[in-house]
Design a protein around this motif. Structure first.
Motif, short mmCIF file in Angstrom:
data_model
loop_
_atom_site.label_atom_id
_atom_site.label_comp_id
_atom_site.label_asym_id
_atom_site.label_seq_id
_atom_site.Cartn_x
_atom_site.Cartn_y
_atom_site.Cartn_z
N GLU A 119 14.65 -1.83 -5.23
CA GLU A 119 13.36 -2.42 -4.86
C GLU A 119 13.48 -3.22 -3.56
O GLU A 119 12.61 -3.14 -2.70
CB GLU A 119 12.84 -3.30 -5.99
N LYS A 120 14.56 -3.95 -3.40
CA LYS A 120 14.78 -4.72 -2.17
C LYS A 120 14.89 -3.79 -0.97
O LYS A 120 14.27 -4.02 0.07
CB LYS A 120 16.04 -5.57 -2.29
N ASP A 121 15.65 -2.70 -1.09
CA ASP A 121 15.82 -1.76 0.02
C ASP A 121 14.51 -1.03 0.32
O ASP A 121 14.20 -0.74 1.48
CB ASP A 121 16.94 -0.77 -0.28
N PHE A 122 13.71 -0.75 -0.72
CA PHE A 122 12.38 -0.16 -0.53
C PHE A 122 11.50 -1.08 0.32
O PHE A 122 10.89 -0.64 1.29
CB PHE A 122 11.75 0.12 -1.89
N HIS A 123 11.46 -2.35 -0.04
CA HIS A 123 10.66 -3.32 0.72
C HIS A 123 11.16 -3.39 2.17
O HIS A 123 10.34 -3.40 3.11
CB HIS A 123 10.74 -4.70 0.08
N PRO B 192 0.73 3.20 11.90
CA PRO B 192 1.49 3.66 10.73
C PRO B 192 0.68 4.66 9.90
O PRO B 192 -0.54 4.55 9.81
CB PRO B 192 1.74 2.40 9.91
N GLU B 193 1.38 5.61 9.33
CA GLU B 193 0.72 6.56 8.44
C GLU B 193 0.22 5.82 7.20
O GLU B 193 0.91 4.96 6.68
CB GLU B 193 1.69 7.65 7.98
N LYS B 194 -0.95 6.17 6.77
CA LYS B 194 -1.50 5.62 5.53
C LYS B 194 -1.38 6.67 4.44
O LYS B 194 -1.84 7.79 4.60
CB LYS B 194 -2.98 5.23 5.70
N PRO B 195 -0.73 6.33 3.35
CA PRO B 195 -0.56 7.30 2.28
C PRO B 195 -1.85 7.52 1.49
O PRO B 195 -2.69 6.63 1.39
CB PRO B 195 0.51 6.67 1.40
N PHE B 196 -1.98 8.71 0.95
CA PHE B 196 -3.08 9.04 0.05
C PHE B 196 -4.43 8.60 0.61
O PHE B 196 -5.11 7.75 0.07
CB PHE B 196 -2.82 8.43 -1.34
N GLY C 81 0.79 -1.23 0.00
CA GLY C 81 0.00 0.00 0.00
C GLY C 81 0.82 1.28 0.00
O GLY C 81 0.26 2.38 0.04
N TYR C 82 2.13 1.17 -0.04
CA TYR C 82 3.01 2.33 -0.06
C TYR C 82 3.60 2.51 -1.45
O TYR C 82 3.88 1.53 -2.15
CB TYR C 82 4.12 2.20 0.98
N THR C 83 3.78 3.75 -1.85
CA THR C 83 4.35 4.09 -3.15
C THR C 83 5.68 4.78 -2.92
O THR C 83 5.78 5.68 -2.09
CB THR C 83 3.41 5.05 -3.92
N GLY D 41 15.29 6.80 -3.37
CA GLY D 41 13.90 7.22 -3.37
C GLY D 41 13.38 7.40 -1.97
O GLY D 41 14.09 7.18 -0.99
N LYS D 42 12.11 7.82 -1.90
CA LYS D 42 11.44 7.95 -0.62
C LYS D 42 9.99 7.56 -0.79
O LYS D 42 9.44 7.62 -1.90
CB LYS D 42 11.58 9.37 -0.07
N VAL D 43 9.36 7.17 0.31
CA VAL D 43 7.95 6.82 0.30
C VAL D 43 7.14 8.10 0.13
O VAL D 43 7.39 9.10 0.81
CB VAL D 43 7.55 6.05 1.57
N LEU D 44 6.19 8.08 -0.79
CA LEU D 44 5.38 9.24 -1.11
C LEU D 44 4.05 9.23 -0.36
O LEU D 44 3.53 8.16 -0.05
CB LEU D 44 5.11 9.27 -2.62
N GLY D 45 3.52 10.41 -0.10
CA GLY D 45 2.17 10.52 0.45
C GLY D 45 2.07 10.41 1.96
O GLY D 45 0.97 10.30 2.48
N ILE D 46 3.21 10.43 2.66
CA ILE D 46 3.19 10.43 4.12
C ILE D 46 4.09 11.56 4.62
O ILE D 46 4.94 12.06 3.89
CB ILE D 46 3.63 9.08 4.73
N GLN D 47 3.89 11.97 5.88
CA GLN D 47 4.69 13.05 6.45
C GLN D 47 6.07 12.57 6.85
O GLN D 47 7.04 13.30 6.73
CB GLN D 47 3.97 13.64 7.65
N GLY D 48 6.15 11.35 7.36
CA GLY D 48 7.43 10.81 7.80
C GLY D 48 8.36 10.54 6.62
O GLY D 48 7.92 10.41 5.48
N LEU D 49 9.65 10.47 6.92
CA LEU D 49 10.63 10.20 5.86
C LEU D 49 11.06 8.75 5.92
O LEU D 49 11.63 8.29 6.91
CB LEU D 49 11.85 11.11 6.01
#
Length: 111
Positions: free
Chosen positions: A44-48, A65-69, A8-10, A24-32
């Motif tokens: 992709e592995k590091d993102f997961h 956890p913050e939910k994006p969008f 559910g994260y982009t 990259g960074k996770v989009l749509g949330i306030q946290g980094l």
């Protein structure tokens, strides 16, 4: 692929020519939540792993956890645009929210 998707994260995909590194960074949330890799697979592995770590940390600390969008956001427009949109929505017998949502939907479908 323009973005990464996981649980559910982009996540964004960027490139740093100075470092010859993808990041990259996770989009749509306030946290980094950031991640990096030398190859697409590494990225992709590091993102997961970053998302999994974030979710595990939230769970361990009893934090939701913050939910994006989430589907709601504030939009700032000029007073005259606000007025025109509100009047058009009234003429169409729909709420301003539905009027704006339809305008966004039409624009997104064009892209």
């Amino acid at each position: 692929m323009k973005n990464l998707e996981y649980k559910g994260y982009t996540g964004s995909i960027e490139y740093s020519p100075e470092d010859s590194l993808l990041f990259g960074k996770v989009l749509g949330i306030q946290g980094l939540i950031s991640y990096e890799g030398e190859t697409g697979s590494d990225l992709e592995k590091d993102f997961h792993e970053a998302v999994d770590t974030y979710l595990a940390d939230c769970d361990a600390n009893g934090v939701k956890p913050e939910k994006p969008f989430k589907g709601s956001f504030n939009v700032r427009v000029s007073p005259s645009l606000h007025q025109k949109a509100a009047l058009l929505a009234k003429e169409a017998k729909v709420s301003l929210n539905n009027f704006v949502a339809e305008a966004i939907r039409l624009r997104v479908q064009k892209s």
